[in-house]
Structure formats: C-alpha cells, structure tokens
Motif scaffolding. Sequence first.
Motif, PDB file in Angstrom:
ATOM      1  N   ILE A 152       2.456   1.435  -3.676  1.00 39.54           N
ATOM      2  CA  ILE A 152       1.477   1.629  -4.750  1.00 39.54           C
ATOM      3  C   ILE A 152       0.785   2.989  -4.671  1.00 39.54           C
ATOM      4  O   ILE A 152       0.128   3.419  -5.623  1.00 39.54           O
ATOM      5  CB  ILE A 152       0.428   0.487  -4.708  1.00 39.54           C
ATOM      6  CG1 ILE A 152      -0.081   0.168  -6.119  1.00 39.54           C
ATOM      7  CG2 ILE A 152      -0.735   0.806  -3.779  1.00 39.54           C
ATOM      8  CD1 ILE A 152      -0.835  -1.137  -6.203  1.00 39.54           C
ATOM      9  N   ASN A 153       0.973   3.685  -3.548  1.00 44.07           N
ATOM     10  CA  ASN A 153       0.282   4.950  -3.321  1.00 44.07           C
ATOM     11  C   ASN A 153       0.521   5.948  -4.463  1.00 44.07           C
ATOM     12  O   ASN A 153       1.663   6.227  -4.826  1.00 44.07           O
ATOM     13  CB  ASN A 153       0.776   5.566  -1.999  1.00 44.07           C
ATOM     14  CG  ASN A 153       0.050   6.854  -1.669  1.00 44.07           C
ATOM     15  OD1 ASN A 153      -1.169   6.920  -1.692  1.00 44.07           O
ATOM     16  ND2 ASN A 153       0.810   7.904  -1.382  1.00 44.07           N
TER      17      ASN A 153
ATOM     18  N   TYR B 216      -5.258  -3.717  -5.003  1.00 40.36           N
ATOM     19  CA  TYR B 216      -5.334  -2.276  -4.752  1.00 40.36           C
ATOM     20  C   TYR B 216      -5.269  -1.406  -5.999  1.00 40.36           C
ATOM     21  O   TYR B 216      -5.075  -0.204  -5.898  1.00 40.36           O
ATOM     22  CB  TYR B 216      -4.204  -1.867  -3.800  1.00 40.36           C
ATOM     23  CG  TYR B 216      -4.117  -2.733  -2.569  1.00 40.36           C
ATOM     24  CD1 TYR B 216      -5.168  -2.795  -1.656  1.00 40.36           C
ATOM     25  CD2 TYR B 216      -2.994  -3.517  -2.313  1.00 40.36           C
ATOM     26  CE1 TYR B 216      -5.102  -3.604  -0.538  1.00 40.36           C
ATOM     27  CE2 TYR B 216      -2.915  -4.327  -1.191  1.00 40.36           C
ATOM     28  CZ  TYR B 216      -3.975  -4.364  -0.316  1.00 40.36           C
ATOM     29  OH  TYR B 216      -3.897  -5.164   0.799  1.00 40.36           O
ATOM     30  N   VAL B 217      -5.387  -2.004  -7.191  1.00 44.15           N
ATOM     31  CA  VAL B 217      -5.287  -1.209  -8.416  1.00 44.15           C
ATOM     32  C   VAL B 217      -6.586  -1.257  -9.220  1.00 44.15           C
ATOM     33  O   VAL B 217      -7.411  -2.145  -9.053  1.00 44.15           O
ATOM     34  CB  VAL B 217      -4.124  -1.694  -9.318  1.00 44.15           C
ATOM     35  CG1 VAL B 217      -2.795  -1.464  -8.642  1.00 44.15           C
ATOM     36  CG2 VAL B 217      -4.294  -3.157  -9.683  1.00 44.15           C
ATOM     37  N   LYS B 218      -6.713  -0.280 -10.111  1.00 46.59           N
ATOM     38  CA  LYS B 218      -7.908  -0.174 -10.949  1.00 46.59           C
ATOM     39  C   LYS B 218      -7.874  -1.188 -12.097  1.00 46.59           C
ATOM     40  O   LYS B 218      -8.913  -1.705 -12.520  1.00 46.59           O
ATOM     41  CB  LYS B 218      -8.000   1.251 -11.508  1.00 46.59           C
ATOM     42  CG  LYS B 218      -9.295   1.548 -12.239  1.00 46.59           C
ATOM     43  CD  LYS B 218      -9.374   3.029 -12.610  1.00 46.59           C
ATOM     44  CE  LYS B 218     -10.683   3.350 -13.327  1.00 46.59           C
ATOM     45  NZ  LYS B 218     -10.758   4.794 -13.683  1.00 46.59           N
TER      46      LYS B 218
ATOM     47  N   ALA C 219      -0.462  -6.646  -5.054  1.00 48.68           N
ATOM     48  CA  ALA C 219      -0.832  -5.418  -5.756  1.00 48.68           C
ATOM     49  C   ALA C 219      -2.174  -5.525  -6.470  1.00 48.68           C
ATOM     50  O   ALA C 219      -2.880  -4.522  -6.655  1.00 48.68           O
ATOM     51  CB  ALA C 219       0.256  -5.048  -6.764  1.00 48.68           C
TER      52      ALA C 219
ATOM     53  N   LYS D 296       0.826  -1.214   0.000  1.00 46.70           N
ATOM     54  CA  LYS D 296       0.000   0.000   0.000  1.00 46.70           C
ATOM     55  C   LYS D 296       0.862   1.265   0.000  1.00 46.70           C
ATOM     56  O   LYS D 296       0.476   2.290  -0.560  1.00 46.70           O
ATOM     57  CB  LYS D 296      -0.958  -0.012   1.190  1.00 46.70           C
ATOM     58  CG  LYS D 296      -2.014  -1.111   1.084  1.00 46.70           C
ATOM     59  CD  LYS D 296      -3.229  -0.848   1.943  1.00 46.70           C
ATOM     60  CE  LYS D 296      -4.211   0.065   1.246  1.00 46.70           C
ATOM     61  NZ  LYS D 296      -5.514   0.127   1.902  1.00 46.70           N
TER      62      LYS D 296
ATOM     63  N   GLN E 164      -0.275   5.401  -7.546  1.00 46.15           N
ATOM     64  CA  GLN E 164      -0.133   4.689  -8.821  1.00 46.15           C
ATOM     65  C   GLN E 164      -1.278   3.710  -9.065  1.00 46.15           C
ATOM     66  O   GLN E 164      -1.222   2.904  -9.977  1.00 46.15           O
ATOM     67  CB  GLN E 164       1.196   3.915  -8.839  1.00 46.15           C
ATOM     68  CG  GLN E 164       2.418   4.774  -8.552  1.00 46.15           C
ATOM     69  CD  GLN E 164       3.729   4.033  -8.731  1.00 46.15           C
ATOM     70  OE1 GLN E 164       4.279   3.996  -9.841  1.00 46.15           O
ATOM     71  NE2 GLN E 164       4.224   3.426  -7.674  1.00 46.15           N
ATOM     72  N   GLU E 165      -2.317   3.801  -8.237  1.00 43.49           N
ATOM     73  CA  GLU E 165      -3.416   2.831  -8.295  1.00 43.49           C
ATOM     74  C   GLU E 165      -4.143   2.832  -9.636  1.00 43.49           C
ATOM     75  O   GLU E 165      -4.715   1.813 -10.039  1.00 43.49           O
ATOM     76  CB  GLU E 165      -4.427   3.106  -7.179  1.00 43.49           C
ATOM     77  CG  GLU E 165      -3.876   2.947  -5.775  1.00 43.49           C
ATOM     78  CD  GLU E 165      -3.278   4.232  -5.215  1.00 43.49           C
ATOM     79  OE1 GLU E 165      -3.062   4.294  -3.998  1.00 43.49           O
ATOM     80  OE2 GLU E 165      -3.036   5.187  -6.008  1.00 43.49           O
ATOM     81  N   ASP E 166      -4.152   3.959 -10.338  1.00 42.83           N
ATOM     82  CA  ASP E 166      -4.890   4.065 -11.605  1.00 42.83           C
ATOM     83  C   ASP E 166      -4.021   3.814 -12.835  1.00 42.83           C
ATOM     84  O   ASP E 166      -4.498   3.912 -13.969  1.00 42.83           O
ATOM     85  CB  ASP E 166      -5.522   5.462 -11.725  1.00 42.83           C
ATOM     86  CG  ASP E 166      -6.611   5.685 -10.693  1.00 42.83           C
ATOM     87  OD1 ASP E 166      -7.074   4.694 -10.092  1.00 42.83           O
ATOM     88  OD2 ASP E 166      -6.994   6.853 -10.475  1.00 42.83           O
TER      89      ASP E 166
END
Length: 532
Positions: A213-214, A241-243, A238, A210, A216-218
């Motif tokens: 990835i903060n 937590y990503v789109k 990962a 988390k 960069q989720e999209d």
Amino acid sequence: MAELENNKDLMSVLWSGADILRSKMDANEYKNYLLGIVFYKYLSDSFLIKAYDLIYDEKPETLKIALDAYKEAVEDESGEELKEEIRSEFHYVIEPELTYTSFAQAANDNSFNREQLQKAFNNIEQSDEIFADLFADIDLYSNRLGTGDQKQSDTVASLIKEIDKADLLNTDAEILGNAYEFLIGQFASETGKKAGEFYTPQPVSKILTKIAINGQEDKRGLSIYDPCMGSGSLLLNAKKYVKYPEYIKYYGQELNTSTYNLARMNMFLHGVVPANQKLHHGDTLDADWPTDEETDFNMVLMNPPYSAKWSAAKGFLQDERFSDYGVLAPKSKADYAFLLHGLYHLKNNGTMAIVLPHGVLFRGAAEGKIREKLLRAGNIYAVIGLPANMFYNTSIPTCIIVLKKHREGRDVLFIDASKKFEKDKKQNKMTDEHIEEVLELYHKREEVEKQSYLASFEEIEENDFNLNIPRYVDTFEKEPDVDINAVLTDMNNIDDELEKVQGELVAQMKELTAEDDTIMASLNSLIEMMGR
C-alpha cells in the motif's frame, strides 16, 4: 477505553459460543456453525435497526422494541413499502418471525424450531446472488449436534441464546469486524494444519499490506486483489492504512467453498457494501479471473498454498498469464504459477507482495528460467526472509517477494528478518517492533550490516540468478577468541581440586572396616589404585 472494553466483551461472548460445540466436533467444523449464526444475527439486527430508523428516524433502545415496531408496520399498508426500501439498500428482507430476536425469544421460552432457522437461511440465500449458498456449511440436522431431534434442537437453541448476549445494537462495524477476525484467529489456532486454508497470521498480513500500500494510501477507489483470499482477512487489512477506506474495491478468489463463504461474511461484517466486494468461487490457476471487468489492480496480496500440485498442462503456455516465460511452473510446485498469475493482474504502477517457501529463491530448471526472466525485467523488487514457524499449517521458514511491473533499475533488496520474533505458544510471533524494523529496512533500501543488502543486477547475474538470502546478507557471527592460557589455568585448577577431593575420599575409605576378608581385600585394592 470504552471501545476497547466493548471489543473485549464482544470477543468473550462470541468465543463462549464455541464452548457449546467444542465437545461435539472439531474446530474446523464448529467454526461454520458459530460464524454462520453470528453472521445471521448481524444481518437480522442490522435489518431491525434500519427498519426502526425508517419508521421513527432514530435508533431503537432495544432490538425487542425495534421488532415490535417492525411487526406493527408490516401489518399496516405501508409494510411492503418499508420492506422494499430496506431491500434496495440491504439486498434482503427478513420477516418478523424469522428475525434473530424472535429466535432468541423462542430459545428462552423453550419453543425454538430449527425449521424456522433453516427457512431464514434459505430466504437470505435466495434474496440476492451475493448471498447464494452462504449458509451451505451449516447442517442444522447433523448428528454431531446430538442424538435425535430434541438434542440437536437444544444445541442450536443454546448457541442462539449465547450469541444473543452480543450487543450488536451498540457496536460499530469496526469493532464487530475485529471481533470476527479474533474468532477466525482463534479457530486457526485450534485447527492447526487446516488453518492454512483460511488464515494468514496478522503480523505477516501487516507487513504484506503496508509494503503493497506504500505510496497509495491517499488513492480514492484503491483496488486490491487476493487470488487466494482465504477468509478475506488479508484483503481487509488495507482498511486500516488508507485515507478513504469506504472507497476500497476488493477482489478475491477462493477455491474452498467453506472458506469462500467465510470471506463473504467477513466482508459484510467489516461494513463493506456489496458494490465494493467482487468475490469469486473458483480455481485460481485453472481458469483466469477476473477477465470481464476490472482485470488489473493497485495492490496484489497473496499467501497461496505452498508447493501445491497443479496440472501444468501444455495449453497454459498460450495463457497470457504464463506465455511470456516459455516454460511453466512444475506440476509438483505451483509457486511460480501463483506468482505469475498475481503479477499479470497488477497495474503498471502497483505493488505486489506474496508469501512463498524459500525454494523459489534458488530452485533451478523451469523455476530458474522464470526467476531469471523476472529479474531481467526488473520485476523482483525485494526479498524478505521471515522467521520459521510463523504459520499454523507449516513450520518451514517462508519469504515475502515484492514485485513491481515497470520501474527503473533491476536491483533487488534483501532483508533477513529470520531472527525478528518471540516465542508465542505453538508459533513464533513478530511483534509490532519487529514489523516496524522490517518496514524501516524496506524503506531505507540500503545495506545494514547483518540485516539487509541492496544487490545490483550484475551481482545477481554473477550468482547465476540465485536469490538465496545468505548469499547477500551475511549474518555470520564470529565466535569469540579462545584464551589458551586461561584454559590451561582452569585445567590445572581442576586437576588440583580433583586431587584434593580424591585424597579426602581415600582417607575416608581407610577408616572403613569389614569382617569379610574378600570385601576388605577389594577395598584395599581400590584404595591402592586411587592413591597412585
């Protein structure tokens, strides 16, 4: 709710397979049999479901129906065309008699032949480079399975029958992947110290992921690198937590062959297509990888072996990973070698998170020089102290170091999360509430009494580049003031009570008699002494 039940049922069935092997070998050995056979069932079931879909354009009601349809198609002229169509997508083909469904039928009919299962493993391994040596750790002829051919075959047949209860036909990739993660976690618990080779506890994985990835989720096509990937569990976190999870590209390296194979299986069981998984078997420090394709990544996640030995050969001073620092991590402690390797492969706007022992924060000599260089460059963004006894292979406290390549400012955030845990069997465990508290402190990036502190570069320089967390986060709890008058009153009350009890005891002793003059003389002396 139904999904949760399916998940539990699947975990229960898969774990029950371990009972068949538990009395014959330790967890570090039988995990290879169980996880390997589960994986073969996944490959076989997926193949039959796809074959039926291509033949009838629908999902089969049972795997037996799918197998019968596949057999019929193979006997037809269109059989080869069907196989090639599946091969182009799956990278492998399984003949009808080598499907898991056929093996399960044979096991139930007492006609199972482990030679056929070995042939099935060999065929998969030879079908494509991505499967090469995948089942190498499964010895179907091992004496650990029993004495003699029959007992060994019976053990494998029993395992096949048990795993066949797992309904993969009606289980999506996420549930199956979670069940596989559960198995890996259970093996880590049973294996103890050896678990460090392949497993990072989920709470630690969650914090690392988390943080890295903060922001960069999209991102579509997010690239993630773990140079010490173990079972691949940290990489795969990962997805949650990503789109666009289907576009993530995973890069991982692992030295241990068994663990490398486990990671490859784990990727497939989580539905990661071959094009998106670039996994490498090799020594992270001895030979840099990757070097000939994408070489820097949006995220770098690492939980390397702590204070491991490495060669530290002088030639590494010319290696681009280490050449900027003028010195190498010491032979006896490769911690900074791993850290610099990861940082070298980080994109300029990416984030790296690595777990290491606290010694890297304050040890001097070469490590001190490397740490100073990183701090002067602004690479060290945050230091988070974790609770002790979080890992299966060590009880020492560890820390997370967060790094960035290019940023404005050289301040460092310190977080002391050492008390954020609850006891759980043999290990300490961070709950979701603890994890969220740490993440909130990380995002606030400010001083919170007894929990976090944002240190300027000047403060760190004044501390001679020592990053030991207690230098910055004061967690000292003052003892409450002692009320002297209350203590004196308590002492007087105790004296009074003691005098009263002693008087009662003397009175009772005076009533005692004995015919022996020596005993009476001793008793009277004791009464006189206590009455003073």
